[in-house]
Design a protein around this motif. Structure first.
Motif, PDB file in Angstrom:
ATOM      1  N   ARG A  96       0.834  -1.209   0.000  1.00  0.00           N
ATOM      2  CA  ARG A  96       0.000   0.000   0.000  1.00  0.00           C
ATOM      3  C   ARG A  96       0.864   1.254   0.000  1.00  0.00           C
ATOM      4  N   THR A  97       0.552   2.131  -0.933  1.00  0.00           N
ATOM      5  CA  THR A  97       1.212   3.439  -1.014  1.00  0.00           C
ATOM      6  C   THR A  97       0.136   4.455  -1.390  1.00  0.00           C
ATOM      7  N   ALA A  98       0.406   5.724  -1.147  1.00  0.00           N
ATOM      8  CA  ALA A  98      -0.531   6.762  -1.572  1.00  0.00           C
ATOM      9  C   ALA A  98      -0.651   6.707  -3.091  1.00  0.00           C
ATOM     10  N   GLY A  99      -1.862   6.579  -3.584  1.00  0.00           N
ATOM     11  CA  GLY A  99      -2.102   6.542  -5.031  1.00  0.00           C
ATOM     12  C   GLY A  99      -1.761   5.226  -5.697  1.00  0.00           C
ATOM     13  N   ASN A 100      -1.526   4.182  -4.907  1.00  0.00           N
ATOM     14  CA  ASN A 100      -1.127   2.857  -5.421  1.00  0.00           C
ATOM     15  C   ASN A 100      -0.117   2.926  -6.556  1.00  0.00           C
ATOM     16  N   VAL A 101       0.935   3.703  -6.325  1.00  0.00           N
ATOM     17  CA  VAL A 101       2.049   3.745  -7.281  1.00  0.00           C
ATOM     18  C   VAL A 101       3.242   3.010  -6.673  1.00  0.00           C
ATOM     19  N   GLY A 139      -2.218  19.951  -9.185  1.00  0.00           N
ATOM     20  CA  GLY A 139      -0.928  20.537  -9.527  1.00  0.00           C
ATOM     21  C   GLY A 139      -0.455  21.513  -8.457  1.00  0.00           C
ATOM     22  N   GLY A 140       0.288  22.531  -8.830  1.00  0.00           N
ATOM     23  CA  GLY A 140       0.827  23.476  -7.862  1.00  0.00           C
ATOM     24  C   GLY A 140       2.117  22.950  -7.271  1.00  0.00           C
ATOM     25  N   GLU A 141       2.603  23.638  -6.273  1.00  0.00           N
ATOM     26  CA  GLU A 141       3.879  23.261  -5.670  1.00  0.00           C
ATOM     27  C   GLU A 141       3.681  22.080  -4.715  1.00  0.00           C
ATOM     28  N   ILE A 142       4.381  20.998  -4.967  1.00  0.00           N
ATOM     29  CA  ILE A 142       4.243  19.803  -4.137  1.00  0.00           C
ATOM     30  C   ILE A 142       5.565  19.572  -3.409  1.00  0.00           C
ATOM     31  N   PRO A 143       5.537  19.550  -2.083  1.00  0.00           N
ATOM     32  CA  PRO A 143       6.792  19.435  -1.328  1.00  0.00           C
ATOM     33  C   PRO A 143       7.265  17.991  -1.145  1.00  0.00           C
ATOM     34  N   GLY A 144       8.518  17.857  -0.751  1.00  0.00           N
ATOM     35  CA  GLY A 144       9.079  16.591  -0.274  1.00  0.00           C
ATOM     36  C   GLY A 144       8.916  15.426  -1.225  1.00  0.00           C
ATOM     37  N   HIS A 145       8.751  14.255  -0.635  1.00  0.00           N
ATOM     38  CA  HIS A 145       8.619  13.024  -1.424  1.00  0.00           C
ATOM     39  C   HIS A 145       7.227  12.851  -2.003  1.00  0.00           C
ATOM     40  N   ILE A 146       6.302  13.701  -1.594  1.00  0.00           N
ATOM     41  CA  ILE A 146       4.965  13.653  -2.200  1.00  0.00           C
ATOM     42  C   ILE A 146       5.113  13.928  -3.696  1.00  0.00           C
TER      43      ILE A 146
ATOM     44  N   ALA B 147       6.947   5.412  -0.313  1.00  0.00           N
ATOM     45  CA  ALA B 147       6.421   5.192   1.042  1.00  0.00           C
ATOM     46  C   ALA B 147       6.620   6.443   1.897  1.00  0.00           C
ATOM     47  N   LEU B 148       7.780   7.076   1.756  1.00  0.00           N
ATOM     48  CA  LEU B 148       8.040   8.310   2.506  1.00  0.00           C
ATOM     49  C   LEU B 148       7.031   9.391   2.118  1.00  0.00           C
ATOM     50  N   GLY B 149       6.810   9.535   0.814  1.00  0.00           N
ATOM     51  CA  GLY B 149       5.833  10.520   0.340  1.00  0.00           C
ATOM     52  C   GLY B 149       4.442  10.227   0.876  1.00  0.00           C
ATOM     53  N   SER B 150       4.118   8.948   0.969  1.00  0.00           N
ATOM     54  CA  SER B 150       2.804   8.551   1.486  1.00  0.00           C
ATOM     55  C   SER B 150       2.656   8.969   2.949  1.00  0.00           C
ATOM     56  N   LEU B 151       3.707   8.735   3.736  1.00  0.00           N
ATOM     57  CA  LEU B 151       3.652   9.104   5.153  1.00  0.00           C
ATOM     58  C   LEU B 151       3.663  10.626   5.321  1.00  0.00           C
ATOM     59  N   GLU B 152       4.387  11.304   4.449  1.00  0.00           N
ATOM     60  CA  GLU B 152       4.365  12.778   4.466  1.00  0.00           C
ATOM     61  C   GLU B 152       2.946  13.289   4.221  1.00  0.00           C
ATOM     62  N   VAL B 221      12.304   3.705  12.262  1.00  0.00           N
ATOM     63  CA  VAL B 221      11.873   4.819  13.113  1.00  0.00           C
ATOM     64  C   VAL B 221      12.813   6.013  12.918  1.00  0.00           C
ATOM     65  N   GLU B 222      14.125   5.719  12.943  1.00  0.00           N
ATOM     66  CA  GLU B 222      15.123   6.775  12.804  1.00  0.00           C
ATOM     67  C   GLU B 222      15.004   7.465  11.434  1.00  0.00           C
ATOM     68  N   LYS B 223      14.772   6.652  10.416  1.00  0.00           N
ATOM     69  CA  LYS B 223      14.658   7.208   9.064  1.00  0.00           C
ATOM     70  C   LYS B 223      13.466   8.163   8.970  1.00  0.00           C
ATOM     71  N   LEU B 224      12.349   7.757   9.530  1.00  0.00           N
ATOM     72  CA  LEU B 224      11.170   8.627   9.460  1.00  0.00           C
ATOM     73  C   LEU B 224      11.398   9.912  10.239  1.00  0.00           C
ATOM     74  N   LYS B 225      12.044   9.780  11.400  1.00  0.00           N
ATOM     75  CA  LYS B 225      12.276  10.973  12.234  1.00  0.00           C
ATOM     76  C   LYS B 225      13.172  11.994  11.553  1.00  0.00           C
ATOM     77  N   THR B 226      14.061  11.517  10.701  1.00  0.00           N
ATOM     78  CA  THR B 226      15.095  12.415  10.173  1.00  0.00           C
ATOM     79  C   THR B 226      14.920  12.748   8.690  1.00  0.00           C
ATOM     80  N   THR B 227      13.832  12.256   8.084  1.00  0.00           N
ATOM     81  CA  THR B 227      13.659  12.539   6.656  1.00  0.00           C
ATOM     82  C   THR B 227      13.134  13.955   6.430  1.00  0.00           C
ATOM     83  N   ALA B 228      13.960  14.763   5.769  1.00  0.00           N
ATOM     84  CA  ALA B 228      13.579  16.141   5.442  1.00  0.00           C
ATOM     85  C   ALA B 228      12.789  16.128   4.138  1.00  0.00           C
ATOM     86  N   PRO B 229      11.961  17.083   3.831  1.00  0.00           N
ATOM     87  CA  PRO B 229      11.724  18.259   4.670  1.00  0.00           C
ATOM     88  C   PRO B 229      10.535  18.113   5.630  1.00  0.00           C
ATOM     89  N   ILE B 230       9.601  17.238   5.353  1.00  0.00           N
ATOM     90  CA  ILE B 230       8.339  17.285   6.091  1.00  0.00           C
ATOM     91  C   ILE B 230       8.405  16.523   7.415  1.00  0.00           C
TER      92      ILE B 230
END
Lengths: 216, 257
Positions: A96-101, A139-146, B147-152, B221-230
């Motif tokens: 499971r991931t956001a958006g099933n990607v 769209g728009g500015e999407i931060p981080g790993h999102i 997975a990181l993006g999903s948790l963000e 746990v450590e990875k999630l705590k320290t993953t920038a930026p969110i």
């Protein structure tokens, strides 16, 4: 015709190919698909059997797992596959991931289920009102790993643009279709298993309003 | 204004989305979503909703906050797992009324990163239902970029106060990593991520795989705590807490680390 349950209990399904067999009996993949659709009908009707959720089942699968399907679906809290397909412990290998990607880790997870656990069926399950798809469409500015997720969904938006109807809802469907294609062609393991007819890859969409899953 | 420009624009973006949603609701487009009077079988949790933080307190609270505190969220998980272990399942929030209730929006109280293993379905072993927990699952509960993006997304857009990294006994991915040998395809990416945990476990007494499972949870746990930026920002500000846990297939019990 052996039922899905029998084949699961006797553990013999791994020796069959995933396609229909010549004498009209269904394959393990087809049996798995039927089990999922039947379970979903029970859930949607509010008549779940809640199978395989007790102490006895936990002990039964202690020695090893033999899930009959792999489900790639969304992290959305409203789409728990075990509940919407009315299955239990040891039945579904779930990514499971956001958006099933998928990224390499998610792909590696599915490969593990296919290569090490002999799962004959992979289902890519998208859903109505997917937040990740909506964010990508917006769209728009999407931060981080999102942003990594959005990037994976973008080709599905392009594929949905010319379709009549709601862009986000169409993108949910094209995103599923895109993931199905990605899994079928992912070298080396999934591609090889798919071409040898050892796995089937099926796209589905879950509707939050009705609780029903439909095959795409 | 103490906010960094990037985080400010992110906040504005989120706020705009939320306001946009309110506007839609006000205009009646989402009128079909007004089902709050329906009774559901959701008996283990109080009512929850996400709220937009006031502009004045923007520096002190995230743009989206859950009504649930970290402590409450953890307690729901502990209580649910106790029911699962004792066989006294309530199976809350899985009926048609609950499905209808969460149609408009999800307001999960926690996000759980756990393994794809079919024997570790989090909604079942925590005895929860629809809309309760946001779930990321991969082999070996490894967080790659998706997975990181999903948790963000779960912390930033849904305001969950608790992230759980849930490993489990007899994990096949960890066992594969501990046994060495060549992993094919993308399975190698999973094994590579687990390798540091296996190395740490080598210096410990006891079973290598069991220890590697624990080390892998702690690494997660450590990875999630320290993953920038969110995630790192939310952890530093105390908006989310990250907790490790291990599920025991024998007993059905989740132990908190």
């Amino acid at each position: 015709m052996s039922s899905h349950k029998e084949s699961r209990h006797f553990g013999d399904r791994i020796h069959f190919a995933a396609g229909y067999v010549a004498d009209g009996q269904s394959s393990p993949a087809q049996e798995g698909l039927n089990a999922l659709l039947e379970g979903n009908l029970r859930f949607a009707a509010g008549q779940p059997q809640n199978p395989h959720q007790d102490d006895a089942r936990r002990k039964e699968v202690l020695g090893g797992q033999t899930p009959f399907a792999v489900i790639l679906t969304c992290s959305d809290s409203r789409v728990p596959p075990e509940i919407i397909f009315d299955q239990g412990v040891g039945d579904l290998f779930v990514v499971r991931t956001a958006g099933n990607v998928v990224d390499d880790i998610a792909l590696g997870s599915i490969e593990y289920a296919v290569e090490h656990l002999n799962a004959p069926l992979i289902v890519v399950l998208g859903h109505q009102k997917c937040g990740a798809v909506s964010a990508a469409v917006q769209g728009g500015e999407i931060p981080g790993h999102i942003a990594d997720i959005v990037r994976e969904i973008e080709p599905a938006i392009a594929a949905a643009r010319d379709l009549p109807g709601d862009l986000a809802d169409n993108t949910v469907k094209t995103n599923v279709a895109q993931m199905v294609e990605k899994l079928k062609t992912s070298a080396p393991i999934l591609k090889e298993f798919f071409e040898a007819d050892k796995i089937q890859v099926v796209g589905m969409r879950y509707e939050l309003t009705t609780g029903k899953v439909s095959q795409l | 204004m103490s906010e960094e420009p990037s985080s400010l624009s992110r906040r504005d973006f989120l706020r705009a989305s939320l306001l946009g949603l309110s506007a839609l609701a006000a205009s009646g487009i989402l009128q079909a979503c007004e089902w709050s009077t329906l009774e559901s079988s959701r008996v283990v949790r109080p009512e929850a909703e996400t709220t937009e933080a006031g502009a004045a307190e923007a520096g002190d609270s995230p743009p989206v906050t859950s009504k649930h505190t970290f402590t409450q969220a953890l307690q729901y998980l502990i209580d649910g797992n106790n029911r699962f272990v004792s066989g006294q399942l309530l199976r809350p929030g899985r009926d048609i009324a609950r499905r209808t209730e969460v149609y408009c929006a999800q307001t999960p109280f926690a996000a759980v990163l756990t393994c794809s293993d079919s024997r570790v379905p989090p909604e079942i072993l925590f005895d929860l239902g629809l809309g309760d927990i946001f779930i990321v699952r991969t082999a070996g509960n490894i967080a790659g970029p998706i997975a990181l993006g999903s948790l963000e997304y779960a912390v930033e857009h849904l305001g969950v106060p608790l992230l759980v990294v849930l490993g489990h006994q007899k994990c096949g991915a960890v066992t594969a990593a501990a046994s060495g040998g060549e992993a094919k395809g993308h399975i190698a990416s999973v094994v590579e991520e687990i390798a540091p945990a296996v190395e740490k476990a080598r210096s410990l007494t006891g079973d290598l795989v069991t220890n590697a499972i624990d080390m892998n949870i702690l690494d997660g746990v450590e990875k999630l705590k320290t993953t920038a930026p969110i995630l790192s920002e939310y952890v530093e500000k105390g908006w989310v807490q990250v907790v490790g846990a291990r599920y025991d297939l024998d007993s059905g019990k989740v132990s908190w680390m």
